[in-house]
Design a protein around this motif. Structure first.
Motif, mmCIF file in Angstrom:
data_model
loop_
_atom_site.group_PDB
_atom_site.id
_atom_site.type_symbol
_atom_site.label_atom_id
_atom_site.label_comp_id
_atom_site.label_asym_id
_atom_site.label_seq_id
_atom_site.Cartn_x
_atom_site.Cartn_y
_atom_site.Cartn_z
ATOM 1 N N SER A 140 0.837 -1.211 0.000
ATOM 2 C CA SER A 140 0.000 0.000 0.000
ATOM 3 C C SER A 140 0.862 1.248 0.000
ATOM 4 O O SER A 140 0.631 2.177 -0.785
ATOM 5 C CB SER A 140 -0.917 0.020 1.231
ATOM 6 N N VAL B 261 -3.969 2.709 -9.559
ATOM 7 C CA VAL B 261 -4.860 2.758 -8.389
ATOM 8 C C VAL B 261 -5.548 1.418 -8.147
ATOM 9 O O VAL B 261 -6.018 1.163 -7.046
ATOM 10 C CB VAL B 261 -5.889 3.905 -8.514
ATOM 11 N N GLN B 262 -5.595 0.570 -9.149
ATOM 12 C CA GLN B 262 -6.176 -0.760 -8.958
ATOM 13 C C GLN B 262 -5.309 -1.574 -7.995
ATOM 14 O O GLN B 262 -5.821 -2.221 -7.079
ATOM 15 C CB GLN B 262 -6.292 -1.474 -10.307
ATOM 16 N N ALA C 27 -5.689 -0.022 -4.524
ATOM 17 C CA ALA C 27 -6.952 -0.417 -3.897
ATOM 18 C C ALA C 27 -6.875 -1.847 -3.370
ATOM 19 O O ALA C 27 -7.290 -2.119 -2.234
ATOM 20 C CB ALA C 27 -8.102 -0.276 -4.892
ATOM 21 N N CYS C 28 -6.344 -2.764 -4.166
ATOM 22 C CA CYS C 28 -6.217 -4.163 -3.724
ATOM 23 C C CYS C 28 -5.333 -4.259 -2.486
ATOM 24 O O CYS C 28 -5.690 -4.925 -1.504
ATOM 25 C CB CYS C 28 -5.639 -5.030 -4.839
ATOM 26 N N SER D 30 -4.570 -1.937 -0.276
ATOM 27 C CA SER D 30 -5.167 -1.276 0.884
ATOM 28 C C SER D 30 -6.320 -2.087 1.472
ATOM 29 O O SER D 30 -6.432 -2.221 2.696
ATOM 30 C CB SER D 30 -5.665 0.118 0.494
ATOM 31 N N ILE D 31 -7.155 -2.619 0.615
ATOM 32 C CA ILE D 31 -8.279 -3.441 1.094
ATOM 33 C C ILE D 31 -7.757 -4.688 1.789
ATOM 34 O O ILE D 31 -8.246 -5.064 2.867
ATOM 35 C CB ILE D 31 -9.238 -3.789 -0.070
ATOM 36 N N ALA E 224 -14.967 -2.353 -5.456
ATOM 37 C CA ALA E 224 -14.042 -1.270 -5.802
ATOM 38 C C ALA E 224 -13.741 -1.282 -7.295
ATOM 39 O O ALA E 224 -13.687 -0.220 -7.933
ATOM 40 C CB ALA E 224 -12.754 -1.394 -4.995
#
Length: 171
Positions: free
Chosen positions: A22, A37-38, A41-42, A44-45, A83
Motif C-alpha cells: 500500500s 490505483v487498482q 486499492a487491492c 489497501s483493502i 471497488a
C-alpha cells in the motif's frame, strides 16, 4: 499450551507485506511513477482486512473461527470486486486484481472446508485436508503479497483466466 510461532510469523509477514505494498503504491502515485490505483486499492483493502481479522481473532483459536475467516475472505473479495466496478469499471483487469480474487476464493473455500471438517464433523485428528489447508493458505497469501507489490502475472493465472473466460463465451 503450545503456540504456532511459524503460523504467527507468516501471518505477520503477510500483513506487513500488504501494508508495504500500500505504501509503495501510494508513493508511486504521489511521485507519478506509476498511477496504478487498482493495485493500490487491492493492497489497501487486503491490508485493512487482514489486520482487522488478526486483531479480532482470539488467542485461543477454536473451530468456529474458520467460519469467521471464511466470512472475512468473502467480504474482502466483495470489497475488491465492488471497488473494481465502482472505480475501475472500464480499466482492464490488472494481475493484482485477478490474483487477489482467485487467492481469496481459494482461501475462503479452504476455510469453509476446515470449518465443516473441524466444527460440523468434529474431526480433531489432523489428516490430509489439514496439511493441504495450512500450506496452501500460506502459499496463496504470500503469492498475493508478491503480486500486489509487483503487479506481474508470474504464474500465468491471468492468462489462464482469460482463456477460460473466452472459451466460456464461445460456448
Amino acid at each position: 499450551m503450545a503456540f504456532d510461532y511459524f503460523g504467527l510469523s507468516i501471518g505477520a509477514l503477510v500483513i506487513w507485506g500488504f501494508f508495504m505494498a500500500s505504501l509503495l503504491h501510494v508513493t508511486f502515485y504521489i511521485l507519478a511513477v506509476n498511477k496504478n490505483v487498482q493495485a493500490l486499492a487491492c493492497a489497501s483493502i487486503l491490508a485493512a482486512s487482514y489486520s482487522l481479522s488478526d486483531l479480532t481473532t482470539p488467542a485461543n483459536f477454536e473451530s468456529i473461527d474458520f467460519a469467521v475467516y471464511f466470512l472475512y475472505d468473502v467480504v474482502t473479495l466483495g470489497a475488491i470486486i465492488l471497488a473494481k466496478y465502482l472505480f475501475f469499471r472500464d480499466a482492464k483487469n490488472h494481475p493484482c486484481y485477478v490474483y487477489c480474487c482467485i487467492g481469496l476464493t481459494i482461501n475462503a473455500l479452504l476455510f469453509f472446508a476446515m470449518f465443516v471438517d473441524s466444527h460440523l464433523l468434529g474431526t480433531y485428528e489432523p489428516w490430509a485436508l489439514w496439511y493441504f489447508y495450512s500450506s496452501t493458505v500460506n502459499i496463496v497469501d504470500l503469492v498475493m503479497v508478491s503480486v500486489v507489490i509487483l503487479n506481474r502475472d508470474f504464474i500465468g493465472l491471468q492468462l489462464l483466466s482469460r482463456k477460460f473466460l473466452s472459451s466460456k463465451a464461445v460456448v
